[in-house]
Motif scaffolding. Structure first.
Motif, PDB file in Angstrom:
ATOM      1  N   LEU A  51       0.833  -1.208   0.000  1.00 40.59           N
ATOM      2  CA  LEU A  51       0.000   0.000   0.000  1.00 40.59           C
ATOM      3  C   LEU A  51       0.868   1.259   0.000  1.00 40.59           C
ATOM      4  N   HIS A  52       1.959   1.220   0.749  1.00 38.07           N
ATOM      5  CA  HIS A  52       2.869   2.371   0.795  1.00 38.07           C
ATOM      6  C   HIS A  52       3.454   2.649  -0.592  1.00 38.07           C
ATOM      7  N   GLU A  53       3.835   1.591  -1.303  1.00 38.72           N
ATOM      8  CA  GLU A  53       4.393   1.766  -2.647  1.00 38.72           C
ATOM      9  C   GLU A  53       3.343   2.326  -3.600  1.00 38.72           C
ATOM     10  N   PHE A  54       2.094   1.840  -3.484  1.00 36.72           N
ATOM     11  CA  PHE A  54       1.005   2.336  -4.320  1.00 36.72           C
ATOM     12  C   PHE A  54       0.783   3.830  -4.082  1.00 36.72           C
ATOM     13  N   LEU A  58       1.344   7.063  -6.700  1.00 35.52           N
ATOM     14  CA  LEU A  58       0.304   8.040  -7.027  1.00 35.52           C
ATOM     15  C   LEU A  58       0.769   9.457  -6.705  1.00 35.52           C
ATOM     16  N   LYS A  59       1.522   9.594  -5.627  1.00 38.29           N
ATOM     17  CA  LYS A  59       2.031  10.919  -5.260  1.00 38.29           C
ATOM     18  C   LYS A  59       2.988  11.438  -6.326  1.00 38.29           C
ATOM     19  N   LYS A 147      -9.487  -0.780   1.032  1.00 40.39           N
ATOM     20  CA  LYS A 147     -10.246   0.427   1.381  1.00 40.39           C
ATOM     21  C   LYS A 147      -9.318   1.634   1.518  1.00 40.39           C
ATOM     22  N   LYS A 148      -8.128   1.421   2.030  1.00 40.97           N
ATOM     23  CA  LYS A 148      -7.157   2.516   2.132  1.00 40.97           C
ATOM     24  C   LYS A 148      -6.702   2.960   0.749  1.00 40.97           C
ATOM     25  N   ALA A 149      -6.587   1.993  -0.170  1.00 45.78           N
ATOM     26  CA  ALA A 149      -6.227   2.339  -1.545  1.00 45.78           C
ATOM     27  C   ALA A 149      -7.325   3.203  -2.177  1.00 45.78           C
ATOM     28  N   GLN A 150      -8.589   2.861  -1.903  1.00 44.40           N
ATOM     29  CA  GLN A 150      -9.715   3.636  -2.425  1.00 44.40           C
ATOM     30  C   GLN A 150      -9.703   5.057  -1.853  1.00 44.40           C
ATOM     31  N   LYS A 151      -9.371   5.177  -0.590  1.00 44.80           N
ATOM     32  CA  LYS A 151      -9.294   6.495   0.048  1.00 44.80           C
ATOM     33  C   LYS A 151      -8.213   7.345  -0.610  1.00 44.80           C
ATOM     34  N   LYS A 152      -7.086   6.725  -0.934  1.00 42.08           N
ATOM     35  CA  LYS A 152      -6.004   7.452  -1.605  1.00 42.08           C
ATOM     36  C   LYS A 152      -6.438   7.889  -3.003  1.00 42.08           C
TER      37      LYS A 152
END
Length: 288
Positions: A51-54, A58-59, A147-152
């Motif tokens: 998730l951190h890499e994803f 995106l950033k 869900k955290k990916a969706q939030k990002k």
């Protein structure tokens, strides 16, 4: 770790010149619970890393868009690629590195019991003990990460609109995890993957990207048809390692950008034996 945990439990009972007696059902259940706990901890750590890499990727994309260094028509395709990589990594970690490993250890323990083929509590699907509890925790960790990916993605959409004026939308769902079914003396039930759309992205430049999972069988092809207002567009999807993806973009199978609207999405999987599996969903493409 396979087998060592259980042998460690039995070590105090071993006498010189004798074989270690089989463990009790309670010892077996405790061994499985302890082994699963370590796998669950590993799973959570791996998902956080993925998730951190994803989020980092995106950033970086946000920065490129802000500086005008990324083509606007490539926003949705780029995000779908990042989603595909993240979901593939999460699914592989969940299914192959964790669930399959716990299942294998359960089979090792059952084989070491040397009983009449009965399963102690915690080794059967549905008995609400060690195996079921581990499956539930792993599924929840997987769902939380998605869900955290969706939030990002929601945050990314806001920043994209602010920096470029392009409206971007994306949706991601949890790919279906496999189920643990230990059977030490015979092959367990086949672990098939159902056809499912789990990631979609679109933008106001007129494109729509769709991704998901398929059976992973050899020789499979997947096509995607999107429909809006009587117009239909079809593409053959890229299929790799149980996942498919395709983008409908101007210049990528289309003569012009997609019109605004809510699209019906039909995905079909064709196997070499002639079997066809289908699934449908829908998603919107925003206007300028």
């Amino acid at each position: 770790m396979s087998g060592l945990l259980l042998l460690g439990l039995c070590a105090p009972l071993v006498h010189a010149g004798t074989s270690p007696p089989p463990p009790s059902d309670k010892q077996a259940a405790n061994a499985l619970k302890k082994f699963a706990a370590g796998c669950i901890k590993f799973h959570n750590s791996e998902l956080k890393s993925i998730l951190h890499e994803f989020c980092t990727n995106l950033k970086e994309l946000e920065g490129l868009l802000k500086d005008g260094e990324w083509p606007l028509e490539e926003i949705a395709p780029a995000v779908l690629i990042e989603l595909d990589v993240a979901l593939r990594s999460m699914a592989d970690t969940t299914n192959q590195s964790v669930l399959d490993v716990i299942e294998s250890e359960a089979e090792n323990i059952l084989g070491y019991l040397q009983n009449d083929g009965t399963f102690p509590k915690g080794f059967l699907e549905g008995d609400c003990n060690a195996l079921d509890k581990a499956q539930d925790k792993i599924n929840k960790q997987f769902s939380k990460a998605v869900k955290k990916a969706q939030k990002k993605l929601k945050s990314f959409a806001k920043k994209t609109m602010k920096s470029s004026g392009v409206e971007f939308m994306a949706h991601v769902e949890v790919p279906e995890p496999t189920t643990m079914s230990p059977n030490p003396n015979e092959p367990g039930p086949p672990k098939k993957k159902d056809l499912k759309v789990d990631s979609m992205a679109s933008s106001s430049v007129g494109n729509l990207c769709v991704g998901g999972q398929y059976s992973g069988k050899a020789g499979v092809s997947v096509d995607i048809t999107i429909t809006v207002g009587g117009q239909t567009f079809t593409q053959l999807a890229e299929v790799v390692d149980c996942r498919f993806k395709a983008c409908f973009s101007d210049g990528d199978g289309l003569d012009e950008p997609l019109p605004e609207g809510n699209y019906t999405i039909e995905v079909r999987e064709f196997t070499v034996d002639g079997t066809v599996q289908t699934t449908e969903t829908s998603f919107g493409v925003p206007g300028t």
